[in-house]
Motif scaffolding. Structure first.
Motif, short mmCIF file in Angstrom:
data_model
loop_
_atom_site.label_atom_id
_atom_site.label_comp_id
_atom_site.label_asym_id
_atom_site.label_seq_id
_atom_site.Cartn_x
_atom_site.Cartn_y
_atom_site.Cartn_z
N GLU A 107 0.82 -1.21 0.00
CA GLU A 107 0.00 0.00 0.00
C GLU A 107 0.86 1.26 0.00
N CYS A 108 1.90 1.28 0.82
CA CYS A 108 2.75 2.47 0.92
C CYS A 108 3.51 2.73 -0.38
N VAL A 109 4.12 1.69 -0.93
CA VAL A 109 4.88 1.85 -2.18
C VAL A 109 3.93 2.22 -3.32
N GLY A 110 2.78 1.56 -3.38
CA GLY A 110 1.81 1.86 -4.43
C GLY A 110 1.28 3.29 -4.34
N ALA A 111 0.99 3.74 -3.11
CA ALA A 111 0.49 5.11 -2.93
C ALA A 111 1.56 6.13 -3.31
N ALA A 112 2.82 5.83 -2.97
CA ALA A 112 3.91 6.74 -3.33
C ALA A 112 4.09 6.79 -4.85
N ALA A 113 4.05 5.63 -5.50
CA ALA A 113 4.18 5.59 -6.96
C ALA A 113 3.01 6.30 -7.63
N GLY A 114 1.79 6.11 -7.09
CA GLY A 114 0.63 6.78 -7.64
C GLY A 114 0.74 8.30 -7.52
N PHE A 115 1.22 8.77 -6.38
CA PHE A 115 1.43 10.20 -6.16
C PHE A 115 2.41 10.75 -7.18
N PHE A 116 3.52 10.05 -7.37
CA PHE A 116 4.57 10.50 -8.29
C PHE A 116 4.03 10.58 -9.72
N TYR A 179 4.04 13.60 2.36
CA TYR A 179 3.00 12.69 1.89
C TYR A 179 3.36 11.24 2.21
N PHE A 180 4.59 10.87 1.91
CA PHE A 180 5.00 9.47 2.09
C PHE A 180 5.05 9.09 3.57
N ILE A 181 5.61 9.95 4.41
CA ILE A 181 5.68 9.64 5.84
C ILE A 181 4.28 9.53 6.43
N ALA A 182 3.40 10.47 6.09
CA ALA A 182 2.03 10.44 6.60
C ALA A 182 1.30 9.19 6.13
N THR A 183 1.54 8.80 4.87
CA THR A 183 0.91 7.59 4.33
C THR A 183 1.39 6.34 5.07
N CYS A 184 2.69 6.24 5.29
CA CYS A 184 3.25 5.05 5.96
C CYS A 184 2.73 4.93 7.39
N ILE A 185 2.63 6.03 8.10
CA ILE A 185 2.14 5.99 9.48
C ILE A 185 0.65 5.66 9.50
N GLY A 186 -0.13 6.36 8.69
CA GLY A 186 -1.58 6.15 8.68
C GLY A 186 -1.98 4.77 8.22
N LYS A 187 -1.26 4.22 7.25
CA LYS A 187 -1.62 2.92 6.69
C LYS A 187 -1.44 1.78 7.70
N ILE A 188 -0.59 1.97 8.69
CA ILE A 188 -0.43 0.92 9.71
C ILE A 188 -1.77 0.63 10.36
N PHE A 189 -2.49 1.68 10.70
CA PHE A 189 -3.77 1.51 11.39
C PHE A 189 -4.86 1.05 10.43
N SER A 190 -5.00 1.71 9.28
CA SER A 190 -6.11 1.39 8.38
C SER A 190 -5.99 -0.02 7.81
N VAL A 191 -4.77 -0.44 7.45
CA VAL A 191 -4.59 -1.79 6.92
C VAL A 191 -4.95 -2.83 7.97
N THR A 192 -4.54 -2.60 9.21
CA THR A 192 -4.86 -3.53 10.29
C THR A 192 -6.37 -3.66 10.47
N ILE A 193 -7.08 -2.54 10.51
CA ILE A 193 -8.54 -2.56 10.68
C ILE A 193 -9.22 -3.25 9.50
N GLU A 194 -8.79 -2.97 8.30
CA GLU A 194 -9.42 -3.56 7.12
C GLU A 194 -9.24 -5.07 7.09
N ILE A 195 -8.06 -5.54 7.45
CA ILE A 195 -7.83 -6.98 7.47
C ILE A 195 -8.68 -7.64 8.56
N LEU A 196 -8.73 -7.03 9.73
CA LEU A 196 -9.52 -7.60 10.82
C LEU A 196 -11.01 -7.62 10.49
N VAL A 197 -11.51 -6.51 9.95
CA VAL A 197 -12.94 -6.45 9.58
C VAL A 197 -13.25 -7.47 8.51
#
Length: 236
Positions: A107-116, A179-197
């Motif tokens: 997710e982090c690498v893909g979001a960074a590549a998409g931004f670029f 953008y990249f740092i915020a994405t990497c930090i935020g994705k830790i939480f959202s990815v965990t919740i999405e997998i659990l749900v």
């Protein structure tokens, strides 16, 4: 001065051509290696087929985690395909913690590549994506001053449209590093919740209480994010 601007414009033109050629050749290479790859990806994504994704990844044996990583990067680059099915499949196939790590990295690498790509090549497409998703008026909120906080909050939200947030960031003045740092930090939480749900929805008989709690938490976070954005607008 005019000559310098002309040379700069020509250099940027050929830079864009090189990037587009690289993307095109990469896509053709994937199609040549596996003609069914992109149809399979669209089919699994549109159906949200967790079991199909698990079986597909499992067919690669020891390379399953790498293939999942590549799939997530491609989905984030395309910007319009849902990816929750693949995150949940990672949780089932690799286990909770490894599944979270593989999903988070992709997710982090893909979001960074998409931004670029959106910032360098597809600004018109990014603007159209924002208008279609209803986020067209949000770009001005992502300034260099508050962009980090808004992206961090948005990336922390489970089930947030990733492509829309990437486009908003790419069209704004926020720095790539922020953008990249915020994405990497935020994705830790959202990815965990999405997998659990997702896991709890598949096996809701055994995880009904946790599913209700996580769903309520996701809704509460979404409400909090919208409230924060509206409050900032009122302050302005």
């Amino acid at each position: 001065m005019a000559l310098r601007e002309k040379n700069s414009g020509e250099s940027y033109f050929w830079y864009k051509i090189a990037l587009l050629a690289t993307m095109g050749l990469t896509g053709l290479g994937i199609h040549w290696l596996d003609p069914g790859f992109f149809p399979m990806l669209v089919s699994l994504s549109s159906r949200g087929d967790v079991q199909g994704a698990v079986e597909y990844l499992r067919s690669f044996g020891a390379k399953a985690a790498l293939i999942s990583f590549v799939l997530l990067v491609i989905i984030n680059l395309l910007g319009f395909l849902p990816n929750v099915f693949l995150l949940v499949a990672n949780g089932f196939l690799f286990g909770l913690i490894p599944g979270i790590l593989v999903s988070w990295a992709g997710e982090c690498v893909g979001a960074a590549a998409g931004f670029f790509m959106m910032r360098r090549l597809f600004q018109n497409s990014a603007a159209a994506l924002l208008r279609k998703s209803g986020y067209g008026g949000k770009v001005q909120d992502f300034s260099s001053h508050n962009g980090f906080r808004l992206i961090l909050a948005g990336r922390s939200l489970p089930f947030m449209p990733s492509g829309a947030l990437t486009a908003a960031g790419a069209l704004s003045s926020v720095a790539f590093r922020d953008y990249f740092i915020a994405t990497c930090i935020g994705k830790i939480f959202s990815v965990t919740i999405e997998i659990l749900v997702g896991r709890d929805m598949v096996d809701y008989h055994h995880h009904a209480a946790q599913l209700v709690m996580l769903t309520a938490l996701s809704l509460l976070m979404g409400w909090g994010y919208l409230h924060y954005v509206k409050r900032r607008k009122r302050c302005k």
